[in-house]
Motif scaffolding. Structure first.
Motif, PDB file in Angstrom:
ATOM      1  N   ASP A   1       0.805  -1.224   0.000  1.00  0.00           N
ATOM      2  CA  ASP A   1       0.000   0.000   0.000  1.00  0.00           C
ATOM      3  C   ASP A   1       0.841   1.279   0.000  1.00  0.00           C
ATOM      4  OD1 ASP A   1      -2.530  -1.388   0.097  1.00  0.00           O
ATOM      5  OD2 ASP A   1      -1.943  -1.962   2.126  1.00  0.00           O
ATOM      6  N   ARG A   2       2.143   1.155  -0.158  1.00  0.00           N
ATOM      7  CA  ARG A   2       2.983   2.360  -0.165  1.00  0.00           C
ATOM      8  C   ARG A   2       2.629   3.275  -1.338  1.00  0.00           C
ATOM      9  NH1 ARG A   2       6.096  -1.795  -1.707  1.00  0.00           N
ATOM     10  NH2 ARG A   2       7.184  -1.651  -3.687  1.00  0.00           N
ATOM     11  N   ASP A   3       2.082   2.704  -2.412  1.00  0.00           N
ATOM     12  CA  ASP A   3       1.728   3.516  -3.585  1.00  0.00           C
ATOM     13  C   ASP A   3       0.650   4.550  -3.274  1.00  0.00           C
ATOM     14  OD1 ASP A   3      -0.057   1.328  -3.262  1.00  0.00           O
ATOM     15  OD2 ASP A   3      -0.588   1.341  -5.382  1.00  0.00           O
ATOM     16  N   VAL A   4      -0.270   4.256  -2.362  1.00  0.00           N
ATOM     17  CA  VAL A   4      -1.336   5.211  -2.045  1.00  0.00           C
ATOM     18  C   VAL A   4      -0.798   6.375  -1.210  1.00  0.00           C
ATOM     19  CG1 VAL A   4      -2.255   4.207   0.103  1.00  0.00           C
ATOM     20  CG2 VAL A   4      -3.785   5.354  -1.474  1.00  0.00           C
ATOM     21  N   LEU A   5       0.350   6.185  -0.620  1.00  0.00           N
ATOM     22  CA  LEU A   5       0.989   7.258   0.133  1.00  0.00           C
ATOM     23  C   LEU A   5       1.966   8.055  -0.743  1.00  0.00           C
ATOM     24  CD1 LEU A   5       1.609   5.231   3.403  1.00  0.00           C
ATOM     25  CD2 LEU A   5      -0.272   6.815   2.900  1.00  0.00           C
ATOM     26  N   ALA A   6       2.185   7.575  -1.963  1.00  0.00           N
ATOM     27  CA  ALA A   6       3.095   8.230  -2.912  1.00  0.00           C
ATOM     28  C   ALA A   6       2.441   8.281  -4.297  1.00  0.00           C
ATOM     29  CB  ALA A   6       4.418   7.481  -2.963  1.00  0.00           C
ATOM     30  N   VAL A   7       1.223   8.769  -4.352  1.00  0.00           N
ATOM     31  CA  VAL A   7       0.444   8.780  -5.598  1.00  0.00           C
ATOM     32  C   VAL A   7       1.176   9.520  -6.716  1.00  0.00           C
ATOM     33  CG1 VAL A   7      -1.693   9.630  -6.665  1.00  0.00           C
ATOM     34  CG2 VAL A   7      -1.774   8.437  -4.469  1.00  0.00           C
ATOM     35  N   GLU A   8       1.849  10.608  -6.371  1.00  0.00           N
ATOM     36  CA  GLU A   8       2.522  11.409  -7.396  1.00  0.00           C
ATOM     37  C   GLU A   8       3.533  10.580  -8.184  1.00  0.00           C
ATOM     38  OE1 GLU A   8       1.641  14.203  -3.877  1.00  0.00           O
ATOM     39  OE2 GLU A   8       2.298  12.146  -4.149  1.00  0.00           O
ATOM     40  N   THR A   9       4.346   9.796  -7.488  1.00  0.00           N
ATOM     41  CA  THR A   9       5.367   9.013  -8.186  1.00  0.00           C
ATOM     42  C   THR A   9       4.841   7.657  -8.658  1.00  0.00           C
ATOM     43  OG1 THR A   9       6.200   8.243  -6.052  1.00  0.00           O
ATOM     44  CG2 THR A   9       7.327  10.111  -7.056  1.00  0.00           C
ATOM     45  N   ALA A  10       4.023   7.009  -7.850  1.00  0.00           N
ATOM     46  CA  ALA A  10       3.541   5.666  -8.203  1.00  0.00           C
ATOM     47  C   ALA A  10       2.554   5.685  -9.370  1.00  0.00           C
ATOM     48  CB  ALA A  10       2.895   4.997  -6.997  1.00  0.00           C
ATOM     49  N   TYR A  11       1.772   6.743  -9.474  1.00  0.00           N
ATOM     50  CA  TYR A  11       0.727   6.797 -10.503  1.00  0.00           C
ATOM     51  C   TYR A  11       0.916   7.942 -11.487  1.00  0.00           C
ATOM     52  CZ  TYR A  11      -1.675   3.368  -7.669  1.00  0.00           C
ATOM     53  OH  TYR A  11      -1.981   2.231  -6.982  1.00  0.00           O
ATOM     54  N   LEU A  12       0.880   9.157 -10.993  1.00  0.00           N
ATOM     55  CA  LEU A  12       0.794  10.321 -11.871  1.00  0.00           C
ATOM     56  C   LEU A  12       2.021  10.479 -12.763  1.00  0.00           C
ATOM     57  CD1 LEU A  12      -0.885  12.809  -9.360  1.00  0.00           C
ATOM     58  CD2 LEU A  12      -1.942  11.052 -10.815  1.00  0.00           C
ATOM     59  N   SER A  13       3.212  10.456 -12.204  1.00  0.00           N
ATOM     60  CA  SER A  13       4.405  10.630 -13.039  1.00  0.00           C
ATOM     61  C   SER A  13       4.737   9.364 -13.830  1.00  0.00           C
ATOM     62  CB  SER A  13       5.603  11.085 -12.207  1.00  0.00           C
ATOM     63  OG  SER A  13       5.981  10.103 -11.286  1.00  0.00           O
ATOM     64  N   ALA A  14       4.108   8.248 -13.482  1.00  0.00           N
ATOM     65  CA  ALA A  14       4.334   6.983 -14.186  1.00  0.00           C
ATOM     66  C   ALA A  14       3.396   6.813 -15.386  1.00  0.00           C
ATOM     67  CB  ALA A  14       4.153   5.812 -13.225  1.00  0.00           C
ATOM     68  N   GLY A  15       2.458   7.761 -15.573  1.00  0.00           N
ATOM     69  CA  GLY A  15       1.533   7.661 -16.698  1.00  0.00           C
ATOM     70  C   GLY A  15       0.203   7.028 -16.343  1.00  0.00           C
ATOM     71  N   GLY A  16      -0.073   6.902 -15.059  1.00  0.00           N
ATOM     72  CA  GLY A  16      -1.345   6.334 -14.622  1.00  0.00           C
ATOM     73  C   GLY A  16      -2.273   7.408 -14.084  1.00  0.00           C
ATOM     74  N   GLU A  17      -3.324   6.955 -13.441  1.00  0.00           N
ATOM     75  CA  GLU A  17      -4.298   7.860 -12.837  1.00  0.00           C
ATOM     76  C   GLU A  17      -4.728   7.281 -11.494  1.00  0.00           C
ATOM     77  OE1 GLU A  17      -7.338   9.760 -15.396  1.00  0.00           O
ATOM     78  OE2 GLU A  17      -6.695   8.307 -16.907  1.00  0.00           O
ATOM     79  N   PHE A  18      -5.092   8.167 -10.581  1.00  0.00           N
ATOM     80  CA  PHE A  18      -5.627   7.764  -9.282  1.00  0.00           C
ATOM     81  C   PHE A  18      -6.848   8.643  -9.033  1.00  0.00           C
ATOM     82  CE2 PHE A  18      -6.249   7.083  -4.871  1.00  0.00           C
ATOM     83  CZ  PHE A  18      -5.553   5.946  -4.512  1.00  0.00           C
TER      84      PHE A  18
END
Length: 159
Positions: free
Chosen positions: A42-59
């Motif tokens: 679940d570390r990705d939900v605490l780092a949405v900017e790097t895990a999703y947004l800058s990686a080309g995903g969406e949250f």
């Protein structure tokens, strides 16, 4: 993303949503006896900017009357050909049973297809019976290669 479904608003995650989104996920996991892993799965939900947004995903977050009651996300992965993984699709009990999960999945698939991805992967746990039924109903096929300890099922759908 800015979408209305009944009295729910589905919108892009914002920095101010970090604690509330994490809380929703933690509550749903606990409800089903699954561990909240802020330094692991679940570390990705605490780092949405790097895990999703800058990686080309969406949250996305789901709001009802100003309260976050759900989440849904995806990001690109190296697992397949032009592939993404749907992650963090959770709804609090007060947001279930109204077709919102189905609507969220459809919105995720539309966003993923619009970015020309070809494969959608997801992992889930058998105890999340409604989620398993939803994915299977929408054409997700059982696959192998579970990577998250608390999950025992992996699915793929080809677009």
């Amino acid at each position: 993303m800015n979408n209305i479904y009944r009295d729910f608003t589905i919108r892009n995650w914002q920095e101010r949503d970090r604690a509330a989104a994490a809380s929703v996920i933690e509550q749903v996991l606990q409800e089903y006896g699954l561990p909240w892993e802020p330094t692991g799965a679940d570390r990705d939900v605490l780092a949405v900017e790097t895990a999703y947004l800058s990686a080309g995903g969406e949250f996305w977050v789901v709001e009802r009357q100003g309260q976050i009651v759900g989440t849904a996300a995806y990001y690109p992965i190296a697992r397949g050909e032009k592939a993404v993984e749907i992650r963090k699709m959770y709804l609090l009990p007060t947001a279930r049973g109204m077709g919102l999960g189905k609507h969220l999945l459809e919105q995720l698939e539309n966003a993923i297809a619009a970015k020309r991805f070809q494969e959608i992967w997801l992992e889930t746990a058998s105890v999340l019976k409604q989620a398993v039924l939803l994915y299977e109903k929408y054409g997700y096929r059982s696959a192998t290669g579970v990577e998250t300890k608390r999950c025992d099922r992996v699915y793929v759908k080809y677009l």
